[in-house]
Motif scaffolding. Structure first.
Motif, PDB file in Angstrom:
ATOM      1  N   GLY A 112    -101.005  33.520   0.107  1.00 37.80           N
ATOM      2  CA  GLY A 112    -100.350  34.750   0.570  1.00 37.80           C
ATOM      3  C   GLY A 112     -99.382  34.489   1.705  1.00 37.80           C
ATOM      4  O   GLY A 112     -98.276  35.042   1.748  1.00 37.80           O
ATOM      5  N   THR A 113     -99.771  33.622   2.620  1.00 37.93           N
ATOM      6  CA  THR A 113     -98.887  33.269   3.736  1.00 37.93           C
ATOM      7  C   THR A 113     -97.638  32.560   3.230  1.00 37.93           C
ATOM      8  O   THR A 113     -96.526  32.859   3.671  1.00 37.93           O
ATOM      9  N   MET A 114     -97.804  31.643   2.290  1.00 42.03           N
ATOM     10  CA  MET A 114     -96.646  30.925   1.758  1.00 42.03           C
ATOM     11  C   MET A 114     -95.703  31.855   0.998  1.00 42.03           C
ATOM     12  O   MET A 114     -94.477  31.717   1.083  1.00 42.03           O
ATOM     13  N   ILE A 115     -96.249  32.805   0.252  1.00 41.93           N
ATOM     14  CA  ILE A 115     -95.406  33.764  -0.455  1.00 41.93           C
ATOM     15  C   ILE A 115     -94.598  34.584   0.547  1.00 41.93           C
ATOM     16  O   ILE A 115     -93.390  34.790   0.364  1.00 41.93           O
ATOM     17  N   GLY A 116     -95.227  35.023   1.608  1.00 44.22           N
ATOM     18  CA  GLY A 116     -94.519  35.767   2.644  1.00 44.22           C
ATOM     19  C   GLY A 116     -93.436  34.939   3.308  1.00 44.22           C
ATOM     20  O   GLY A 116     -92.325  35.421   3.549  1.00 44.22           O
ATOM     21  N   PHE A 117     -93.732  33.685   3.585  1.00 46.63           N
ATOM     22  CA  PHE A 117     -92.744  32.811   4.220  1.00 46.63           C
ATOM     23  C   PHE A 117     -91.595  32.475   3.267  1.00 46.63           C
ATOM     24  O   PHE A 117     -90.448  32.330   3.708  1.00 46.63           O
ATOM     25  N   MET A 118     -91.873  32.357   1.982  1.00 49.28           N
ATOM     26  CA  MET A 118     -90.804  32.106   1.017  1.00 49.28           C
ATOM     27  C   MET A 118     -89.859  33.301   0.927  1.00 49.28           C
ATOM     28  O   MET A 118     -88.638  33.133   0.884  1.00 49.28           O
ATOM     29  N   GLN A 119     -90.412  34.495   0.896  1.00 51.52           N
ATOM     30  CA  GLN A 119     -89.571  35.695   0.882  1.00 51.52           C
ATOM     31  C   GLN A 119     -88.751  35.781   2.162  1.00 51.52           C
ATOM     32  O   GLN A 119     -87.575  36.124   2.128  1.00 51.52           O
ATOM     33  N   ALA A 120     -89.355  35.480   3.286  1.00 55.67           N
ATOM     34  CA  ALA A 120     -88.640  35.518   4.567  1.00 55.67           C
ATOM     35  C   ALA A 120     -87.524  34.485   4.594  1.00 55.67           C
ATOM     36  O   ALA A 120     -86.450  34.737   5.143  1.00 55.67           O
ATOM     37  N   SER A 121     -87.754  33.329   3.985  1.00 54.31           N
ATOM     38  CA  SER A 121     -86.717  32.298   3.991  1.00 54.31           C
ATOM     39  C   SER A 121     -85.513  32.712   3.159  1.00 54.31           C
ATOM     40  O   SER A 121     -84.383  32.313   3.450  1.00 54.31           O
TER      41      SER A 121
END
Length: 172
Positions: free
Chosen positions: A14-23
């Protein structure tokens, strides 16, 4: 033990998905700025260097970073293949080929496609005017992208962690 490992994996995902969207929100203004820089170099090559369009595109592609370099390399490659395509068709094919790999939206794509329809069919001064117009459009989109980045980047980072935590709480 298995539940703990599963919870950790869910939190990580979940954290990685959020960070990918933010990137994606962070890279969009940078990519638009790179395209503006590419058009500026192309304007210089055409306006001051009196360089023919295919040669100017090749020179500019050598000095740019991705995705702008990929766009110009694609146009140059399609032009040099000699497959009876017009410049407009080569430009459109190159734009649509690289677009899925970028963080940019349809507004930037349509500005580039409109530019490709006018390059190579008029005199040098008219091409420079169209390049400047496209740069202005990209600048406006870059400002919008920066606003979106400021608004949504932090939100997506937090949202990824919070949704993953919610899923872990519901499972446990």
């Amino acid at each position: 033990m298995v539940k703990l490992i599963g919870a950790a994996l869910i939190l990580f995902a979940g954290t990685m998905i959020g960070f990918m969207q933010a990137s994606r929100f962070a890279s969009r203004p940078r990519q638009i700025r790179q395209l503006g820089y590419a058009l500026q170099r192309l304007e210089t090559e055409i306006g001051y260097g009196y360089t023919p369009l295919p040669e100017a595109i090749g020179r500019c592609a050598a000095h740019l970073s991705e995705p702008a370099a990929a766009l110009l390399r694609g146009v140059n490659q399609r032009l040099s293949e000699g497959n009876e395509l017009t410049f407009k068709e080569c430009w459109e094919q190159s734009v649509t080929a690289i677009w899925p790999g970028t963080a940019m939206k349809a507004a930037e794509q349509s500005a580039l496609i409109r530019l490709g329809a006018t390059l190579g069919i008029s005199d040098r001064e008219d091409q420079i005017k169209h390049l400047r117009l496209a740069m202005q459009q990209l600048k406006a989109e870059e400002d919008t992208a920066r606003d979106d980045q400021a608004r949504y980047e932090k939100m997506w980072k937090s949202l990824g962690v919070l949704i993953a935590a919610l899923v872990v709480i519901l499972i446990v």
